[in-house]
Design a protein around this motif. Structure first.
Motif, PDB file in Angstrom:
ATOM      1  N   ASP A 188       0.818  -1.210   0.000  1.00 25.42           N
ATOM      2  CA  ASP A 188       0.000   0.000   0.000  1.00 25.42           C
ATOM      3  C   ASP A 188       0.853   1.262   0.000  1.00 25.42           C
ATOM      4  O   ASP A 188       0.486   2.266  -0.624  1.00 25.42           O
ATOM      5  N   GLY A 189       1.981   1.230   0.695  1.00 22.68           N
ATOM      6  CA  GLY A 189       2.860   2.394   0.691  1.00 22.68           C
ATOM      7  C   GLY A 189       3.446   2.661  -0.680  1.00 22.68           C
ATOM      8  O   GLY A 189       3.497   3.810  -1.144  1.00 22.68           O
ATOM      9  N   ILE A 190       3.883   1.596  -1.349  1.00 19.32           N
ATOM     10  CA  ILE A 190       4.441   1.753  -2.699  1.00 19.32           C
ATOM     11  C   ILE A 190       3.337   2.160  -3.667  1.00 19.32           C
ATOM     12  O   ILE A 190       3.537   3.026  -4.543  1.00 19.32           O
ATOM     13  N   MET A 191       2.168   1.545  -3.536  1.00 21.09           N
ATOM     14  CA  MET A 191       1.050   1.892  -4.414  1.00 21.09           C
ATOM     15  C   MET A 191       0.677   3.362  -4.268  1.00 21.09           C
ATOM     16  O   MET A 191       0.457   4.058  -5.276  1.00 21.09           O
ATOM     17  N   GLU A 192       0.595   3.856  -3.045  1.00 24.85           N
ATOM     18  CA  GLU A 192       0.258   5.263  -2.843  1.00 24.85           C
ATOM     19  C   GLU A 192       1.287   6.170  -3.505  1.00 24.85           C
ATOM     20  O   GLU A 192       0.936   7.154  -4.168  1.00 24.85           O
ATOM     21  N   ALA A 193       2.571   5.840  -3.328  1.00 23.32           N
ATOM     22  CA  ALA A 193       3.623   6.671  -3.912  1.00 23.32           C
ATOM     23  C   ALA A 193       3.579   6.637  -5.439  1.00 23.32           C
ATOM     24  O   ALA A 193       3.702   7.676  -6.101  1.00 23.32           O
ATOM     25  N   TYR A 194       3.369   5.462  -6.012  1.00 27.14           N
ATOM     26  CA  TYR A 194       3.437   5.300  -7.463  1.00 27.14           C
ATOM     27  C   TYR A 194       2.147   5.719  -8.161  1.00 27.14           C
ATOM     28  O   TYR A 194       2.166   6.453  -9.150  1.00 27.14           O
ATOM     29  N   VAL A 195       1.009   5.281  -7.621  1.00 25.52           N
ATOM     30  CA  VAL A 195      -0.277   5.513  -8.289  1.00 25.52           C
ATOM     31  C   VAL A 195      -0.852   6.875  -7.940  1.00 25.52           C
ATOM     32  O   VAL A 195      -1.298   7.617  -8.820  1.00 25.52           O
TER      33      VAL A 195
END
Length: 535
Positions: free
Chosen positions: A465-472
């Motif tokens: 979720d942390g990576i998704m928030e940063a990327y998406v």
């Protein structure tokens, strides 16, 4: 002077229904002693009518509805209403001033947003003239929504003599949005010295949800009044010597209550505005379907919700027990349809083709597709809409099955990360214990093979979720994501899964948008795409 704010729930294209809401609010405003009623942006047509705005017959209908509305309003009340307008060959996002059965003035929106969920450049031309009206000795400047997000329209109104700024809005919700509105309005107040009356739409329109929370600020940027969030309301703003008097400030809900209310409102309006008799969903005993069921019941009432448990040989007994307990606790119609016999039949039919190959994702997805088929059959037979239960984390990385658990009419948790799913489930249980604690504590699993958990296929959800928030959601670069402390192999894994599953998201149902960048209107990537996100 008393100005009323009509925080209404409009429906796109329902000109008669929206006009009736405006008339009702106008009569209430007049009875409360108001002399002017401020309606939201495009209140007459709903926001957004999208490509209806490319049709001449739609503009003709809006014009007829506006004239009819003017005739129905109280003669002693001035009403400012938002509507689409075609004028001298151009299309405008407009606000008209209605008085004594007449359309007296019209303002054209100057700044047209063309990012995120907004496509106004596709539909409208820019206005360039200020509109300031005299009302009981006050000069009221009128602007529309995005006009207040930049200095020039408010300055034009001030330079034309305005002493109060009225802002019509259809500003959709996302987490933290009200604080953004406060900031930009305070910037305009600092620049112009004008108090602001900010009227916002409320209600669900497809994947967008409007949160209301209309407010008033004085010429120092202090909040003097605020209407409720996520509810229709009529606010009466009293002015003394050109300044708004302090009145009730409805507090903003916290993170989890706000998101929960947004999901409930957006879902309820989609179901009811589209005249579905009810909804049904697959109840698995897992946390996503449990939260979906809770929201559905809170939004619609238990009588309009059916839960269907479809166990297989891989379904744990506690999943069955928890699903039964939750359905009984919420008093919804509950059905069990075992998929084992259907699965065996499919496997037998495919046996010659699958000969010599091990059990893998083909058999796993087959179970999901059987469940999707059964739910859609029930939907076809009884008319209820199928609600899918997948969350944003799964949607991002493709941890879902096309024509299986993605089959349905509405994806309620589409913009809710897995970590937020847990937060919302715990929040809902603080109101009343409807989600069995064991569902919240168990490791999540699709239960499509023995001993399966989500983390067999995915990174830990906190990392995902942390990576998704940063990327998406934030469009961070490779270096910016690594700077957050994530391992390079996790960043590569998650971002590549996000990229390669765009084709699935294009075929997913819509769902309520609660973040600043959801899948759908917000994030649009090509399916055929050779760009590689890494160093």
């Amino acid at each position: 002077m008393k100005i009323a704010i009509a925080q209404i729930n409009a429906t796109a294209g329902d000109l008669t229904g929206n006009a009736a809401k405006i008339v009702e609010q106008a009569r209430r405003a007049e009875a409360a002693g108001a002399t002017l009623l401020l309606c939201p942006e495009l209140a007459l047509s709903g926001y957004s009518p999208e490509d209806l705005l490319l049709r001449d017959d739609f503009y003709h209908a809006c014009e007829r509805a506006l004239y009819a509305l003017a005739q129905e309003l109280p003669a002693t009340l001035t009403v400012v209403v938002g509507h689409p307008r075609k004028y001298l060959g151009n299309r405008y996002n407009a606000a008209s001033v209605l008085e004594a059965g007449r359309i007296c003035h019209t303002y054209h929106k100057a700044l047209l947003p063309n990012d995120s969920v907004f496509d106004e450049v596709r539909y409208f031309s820019e206005g360039s003239e200020a509109l300031v009206i005299n009302h009981l000795g006050c000069k009221l400047g009128i602007v529309i929504c995005a006009d207040v997000w930049a200095p020039e329209p408010a300055r034009r109104a001030r330079d034309a003599g305005a002493t109060v700024l009225l802002v019509l809005n259809a500003s959709p919700y996302h987490i933290g949005k009200q604080q953004e509105r406060y900031a930009v309005v305070r910037d305009r107040i600092k620049e112009t010295g004008l108090p602001v009356v900010y009227a916002n739409l409320v209600g669900g329109q497809d994947e967008l949800v409007f949160d209301g929370a209309s407010f008033v600020m004085n010429d120092e940027g202090a909040l003097t009044q605020q209407l409720p969030s996520f509810d229709e309301a009529l606010g009466i703003v009293s002015f003394s010597d050109g300044a708004p008097e302090p009145a009730e400030i409805h507090p903003l809900p916290g993170l989890e209550p706000a998101v929960y209310q947004a999901l409930s409102l957006g879902f309820r309006d989609y179901v009811l505005k589209n005249n579905f008799p009810g909804v049904l969903l697959g109840l698995s005993g897992g946390i996503d379907s449990a939260l979906t069921l809770a929201i559905a019941v809170d939004a619609l009432g238990a009588g309009k919700v059916q839960a269907v448990m479809m166990p297989s040989a891989f379904t744990a007994s506690i999943s069955l027990e928890d699903a039964q307990a939750m359905a009984a606790g919420l008093n919804v119609r509950y059905s069990e349809i075992a998929i084992g016999p259907v699965f065996e039949s499919f496997c037998a039919a495919l046996a010659p083709e699958f000969a010599g190959r091990p059990f893998d994702t083909a058999e796993e997805n087959l179970q999901a597709r059987i469940r999707g088929t059964l739910l859609m059959a029930l939907s076809n037979k009884f008319g209820s809409m199928v609600v899918t239960t997948g969350n944003k984390s799964e949607t991002a990385v493709g941890y879902s099955t096309l024509y299986g658990d993605m089959a349905g009419g509405f994806a309620l948790l589409k913009d809710v990360s897995k970590t937020l799913v847990y937060q919302l489930a715990k929040y809902r249980n603080t109101i009343s214990q409807v989600i069995p604690e064991r569902i919240i504590l168990r490791p999540p699993s699709a239960e499509l093979r023995h001993g399966q958990t989500d983390q067999d296929s995915l990174p830990d959800y906190a990392v995902l979720d942390g990576i998704m928030e940063a990327y998406v959601e934030n469009d961070y670069s490779w270096e910016e994501i690594l700077a957050l402390g994530y391992r390079e192999q996790d960043v590569l894994r998650v971002t590549r899964l996000v990229d390669r599953n765009e084709y699935k998201r294009r075929q997913a149902p819509i769902g309520v948008r609660v973040t600043k960048r959801g899948f759908g209107k917000d994030r649009r990537y090509p399916l055929t795409n050779k760009f590689v996100f890494n160093r």
